[in-house]
Structure formats: structure tokens, C-alpha cells
Scaffold this active site. Structure first.
Site, PDB file in Angstrom:
ATOM      1  N   ASP A  55      19.412  13.835   1.487  1.00 57.24           N
ATOM      2  CA  ASP A  55      20.222  12.700   1.072  1.00 57.24           C
ATOM      3  C   ASP A  55      21.198  13.137  -0.018  1.00 57.24           C
ATOM      4  OD1 ASP A  55      21.026   9.989   0.670  1.00 57.24           O
ATOM      5  OD2 ASP A  55      19.556   9.780  -0.928  1.00 57.24           O
ATOM      6  N   ASP A  72      23.121  10.566  -2.558  1.00 60.02           N
ATOM      7  CA  ASP A  72      23.000   9.783  -3.799  1.00 60.02           C
ATOM      8  C   ASP A  72      21.575   9.784  -4.318  1.00 60.02           C
ATOM      9  OD1 ASP A  72      25.749   8.900  -4.015  1.00 60.02           O
ATOM     10  OD2 ASP A  72      25.339   7.734  -2.204  1.00 60.02           O
TER      11      ASP A  72
END
Length: 177
Positions: A10, A12
Site C-alpha cells: 500500500d 498511504d
């Protein structure tokens, strides 16, 4: 034929210190005194904002350039090249909600992780990916995922203990390298 395991990472709050950027914005523009240590475990950042400025979070996120200059998480620059040698690395980011984030995130990745091919970058809504391992800060992304789940610590996910947790990029290295 590539025999490497597939690893989804991922952006963020895993690669990019989005909360750090929020803290900087609110401390500068709204004279708050947030620090990462002062954030309440289990709370989303917007829940910690005073009611009279809570609406501004979406305004900042939707500004062109918001995602372009987010700081890289400490340790990610050192660990990522090693992961890319051992695994078939995919960057998977739920970027569709914020239209300006697409170009910003791609430019950010090209600057900080230029060895990740555009073919291994997935901007999506729901993270429905066929990989062996996923590193994410959002438990909702693990619900329909059958592979190895590594929950990257962020203040909002501190109440969860049912997943293998990594607190830092050094712990990611220890778990996967």
C-alpha cells in the site's frame, strides 16, 4: 517464468507518511499542536480535528499536488530495493476516490521508487488483488484476501490484533527478507 512470490504494498501510511503531512498542514494552517504521539489509538485523523475545521481535511486531500510531496516513511527507501530483488512487488493504492491523486501518486512513485515498473502499479477502488503477501494499514483490505497479511501500524489500526503486525520498515525487512 517468474517464480517470485507476489507482494502488494500500500502507499498511504505504509510507503507515504500521509498522517505526517496532515499533522504538518494542521499545525501550520490551523495552529494545532498535533504530534504522532498525541494521536488517539483507534481514531481516524479527521475524528481528532475540532468540529469547526473537520471539513477542511477533504478540501486539502482534493487539492492538486496534495499527494505529490508526502514524506516517504522512514526506512522504506532502504528496504524496498531489497524486497524488489526477492519479490515481484506491486504497489496497490486505493487512489480512485481522489481524482488528483492519480498523477500525484504516480509522480511520487517514479521519484522515490523508480525501479518499480508502471506495470506493477495498481490504482484502484477496492483492493482485489491476486498476490501472495499484502502490506497495508487498512484491515478492510484484508477481508477478502487469502494470502499473508501484514498490518502496518498506524494510529487508526491500533485496536486490531488479529493480523501479523509490522510497526516499521525494519520490521518489514525482518519479516520478509
Amino acid at each position: 517464468m517468474n517464480n517470485k512470490l507476489r507482494l502488494a504494498i500500500d502507499m498511504d501510511e505504509v510507503l507515504a507518511d500521509t498522517i505526517g503531512k496532515f499533522i504538518a498542514i494542521y499545525n501550520e494552517k490551523h495552529n494545532t499542536d498535533f504530534t504522532i504521539d498525541k494521536l488517539q489509538p483507534g481514531k481516524e485523523f479527521h475524528e481528532l480535528l475540532p468540529a469547526y475545521i473537520r471539513y477542511t481535511l477533504r478540501e486539502y486531500i482534493n487539492e492538486p499536488g496534495f499527494f505529490r510531496d508526502i514524506p516517504v516513511m522512514q526506512g522504506a527507501l532502504e528496504v524496498m530495493p531489497k524486497l524488489a530483488e526477492k519479490y515481484d512487488v506491486y504497489i496497490v493504492s486505493a487512489a480512485m476516490e481522489f481524482k488528483n491523486s492519480l498523477a500525484d501518486k504516480l509522480e511520487w512513485l517514479n521519484e522515490h521508487f523508480p525501479y518499480i515498473s508502471w506495470t506493477n502499479i495498481i490504482f484502484c477502488g477496492h483492493k482485489i488483488v491476486n498476490v501472495d503477501i499484502m502490506i497495508d494499514d487498512r484491515v478492510k483490505n484484508f477481508v477478502n484476501f487469502d494470502g499473508r497479511k501484514l498490518l502496518f501500524t498506524s494510529p487508526h489500526n491500533m485496536a486490531y490484533d488479529e493480523y501479523e503486525r509490522v510497526n516499521t520498515w525494519e520490521e518489514v525487512a525482518a519479516a520478509l527478507l
